[in-house]
Design an enzyme around this catalytic site. Structure first.
Site, PDB file in Angstrom:
ATOM      1  N   LEU A 152       0.811  -1.225   0.000  1.00  0.00           N
ATOM      2  CA  LEU A 152       0.000   0.000   0.000  1.00  0.00           C
ATOM      3  C   LEU A 152       0.843   1.274   0.000  1.00  0.00           C
ATOM      4  CD1 LEU A 152      -2.776  -1.127   2.486  1.00  0.00           C
ATOM      5  CD2 LEU A 152      -2.724  -1.314  -0.011  1.00  0.00           C
ATOM      6  N   CYS A 153       2.166   1.133  -0.184  1.00  0.00           N
ATOM      7  CA  CYS A 153       3.028   2.306  -0.240  1.00  0.00           C
ATOM      8  C   CYS A 153       2.954   2.966  -1.611  1.00  0.00           C
ATOM      9  CB  CYS A 153       4.484   1.923   0.044  1.00  0.00           C
ATOM     10  SG  CYS A 153       4.835   1.701   1.796  1.00  0.00           S
ATOM     11  N   HIS A 154       3.065   4.292  -1.626  1.00  0.00           N
ATOM     12  CA  HIS A 154       3.075   5.027  -2.879  1.00  0.00           C
ATOM     13  C   HIS A 154       4.465   4.989  -3.510  1.00  0.00           C
ATOM     14  CE1 HIS A 154      -0.295   6.718  -0.578  1.00  0.00           C
ATOM     15  NE2 HIS A 154      -0.857   6.964  -1.755  1.00  0.00           N
ATOM     16  N   MET A 186       8.590   4.678   5.393  1.00  0.00           N
ATOM     17  CA  MET A 186       8.724   3.274   4.995  1.00  0.00           C
ATOM     18  C   MET A 186       9.986   3.052   4.162  1.00  0.00           C
ATOM     19  SD  MET A 186       6.391   1.859   6.605  1.00  0.00           S
ATOM     20  CE  MET A 186       6.920   0.254   6.018  1.00  0.00           C
ATOM     21  N   GLU A 187      10.370   4.056   3.384  1.00  0.00           N
ATOM     22  CA  GLU A 187      11.589   3.929   2.597  1.00  0.00           C
ATOM     23  C   GLU A 187      12.820   3.850   3.510  1.00  0.00           C
ATOM     24  OE1 GLU A 187       8.499   4.922  -0.174  1.00  0.00           O
ATOM     25  OE2 GLU A 187       9.016   5.719   1.805  1.00  0.00           O
ATOM     26  N   ASP A 217      23.301 -12.062   5.566  1.00  0.00           N
ATOM     27  CA  ASP A 217      23.767 -12.951   4.501  1.00  0.00           C
ATOM     28  C   ASP A 217      25.288 -12.966   4.418  1.00  0.00           C
ATOM     29  OD1 ASP A 217      23.529 -14.610   2.117  1.00  0.00           O
ATOM     30  OD2 ASP A 217      24.085 -12.811   0.989  1.00  0.00           O
TER      31      ASP A 217
END
Length: 337
Positions: free
Chosen positions: A75-77, A111-112, A126
């Site tokens: 739902l992120c733009h 969010m980014e 990793d």
């Protein structure tokens, strides 16, 4: 009670319509850490892991993750990111991660920044799993955000115990002491590319933390990107910004020019005192073109990119800082002692 913006009245997930919002500059800073062993920390710092270039690989992965956030989080733009930085620090048994994201648009970049931290942490895992398969990624969290109608937000102090230290969250030992903020910027193409060790940024962070500052950084930028680095350091309006590197006469040394563009007033005596102290021991220190000045309410000081030059700079600055910052804040005596 506040409503969840991504849920409609029927309880279904939705993408928020931001078309009516005006564009503004928005910045978010997030942090996290990879908990591992002292052996892994020693190997990473010595660049001696089975998979080489650990930090540079994780940095690139974090930046790439931020750019792909709208593909990973449904739902992120989609946002046109103008800047993403990912920086690392060390404790005895962890690698701390700090990421910032910036855009000019109708919605925020929290969010980014968080995705950059998470993807960088997964990449670190990793890279170290051959030595420590039990490593864990902890404390992925938003630290600050700016822009939009809500303006500045900063994460409150944790009530359930101390947050694991990150470069942006170093606090003074005395909880009642005034907390001043600082940022450390490293101008080095080699360090930014992961081909050279940073021998000055961590020293400055440790020194400032010892003086009671809440320190952000070291923020590492290639010489060609130092203007962006200074803007990154200044966007949260810290009390003090200390840069290291890029002050010489090389064609790529651009820190003084970038600083002069960012500041409103110079502090020529500070820069000259640093030069004089270095020249007394090392004549070539006279070639440093470092400047100092005021960018609004932030003091900006350039130091050379050598450990010796940084040591000289710290010796000059330490007895000046309290009085200087008090004057900038509108206090402090103007009389000689």
């Amino acid at each position: 009670m506040s409503e969840l913006s991504h849920v409609d009245r029927e309880g279904r997930a939705r993408m928020v319509d931001v078309s009516a919002k005006s564009d503004s500059t928005r910045v978010a800073v997030a942090a996290g850490e990879l908990r591992t062993t002292a052996e892994v920390i020693a190997l990473v710092r010595a660049d001696d892991m089975p998979k080489a270039d650990v930090l540079s690989t994780a940095r690139i992965a974090g930046i790439s993750g931020a750019k792909k956030t709208s593909e990973l989080i449904p739902l992120c733009h989609q946002l046109a990111l103008s800047s993403v930085t990912v920086e690392f620090g060390f404790t005895e048994t962890s690698i701390t991660i700090e990421a910032s994201a910036k855009t000019k648009g109708p919605t925020g970049v929290e969010m980014e920044a968080l995705t950059a931290v998470a993807v960088a942490g997964l990449t670190l895992h990793d890279m170290v799993k051959a030595v420590d398969p039990a490593a864990t990624i902890d404390g992925v969290r938003l630290l600050t955000k700016d822009g939009g109608k809500h303006g500045h937000w900063e994460r409150p102090e944790a009530e359930d115990g101390p947050v694991a230290p990150t470069p942006a969250h170093v606090r003074p030992a005395d909880p009642d002491a005034e907390i001043r903020t600082a940022a450390v910027v490293v101008a080095s193409t080699g360090v930014a590319a992961g081909t050279r060790a940073d021998t000055t940024g961590p020293v400055l962070v440790e020194w400032l933390a010892g003086l009671g500052y809440s320190v952000r950084g070291p923020l590492v930028y290639a010489d060609a990107d130092i203007t962006v680095g200074l803007a990154d350091a200044l966007h949260l309006t810290p009390s003090l910004v200390v840069t290291t590197g890029g002050t010489g006469a090389s064609p790529t040394d651009a820190t003084p020019e970038a600083t002069l563009s960012a500041i409103d007033r110079e502090l020529p005596g500070v820069a000259e005192a640093i030069r004089q102290r270095g020249t007394a021991k090392f004549p070539l220190a006279a070639l440093s073109r470092g400047v100092a000045g005021l960018a609004g309410s932030s003091v900006v000081v350039n130091l050379p990119g050598s450990p010796g030059g940084v040591k000289d700079g710290m010796a000059v600055l330490e007895p000046l800082l309290d009085h200087l910052l008090a004057q900038v804040a509108g206090g402090g005596s103007h009389d000689n002692p």
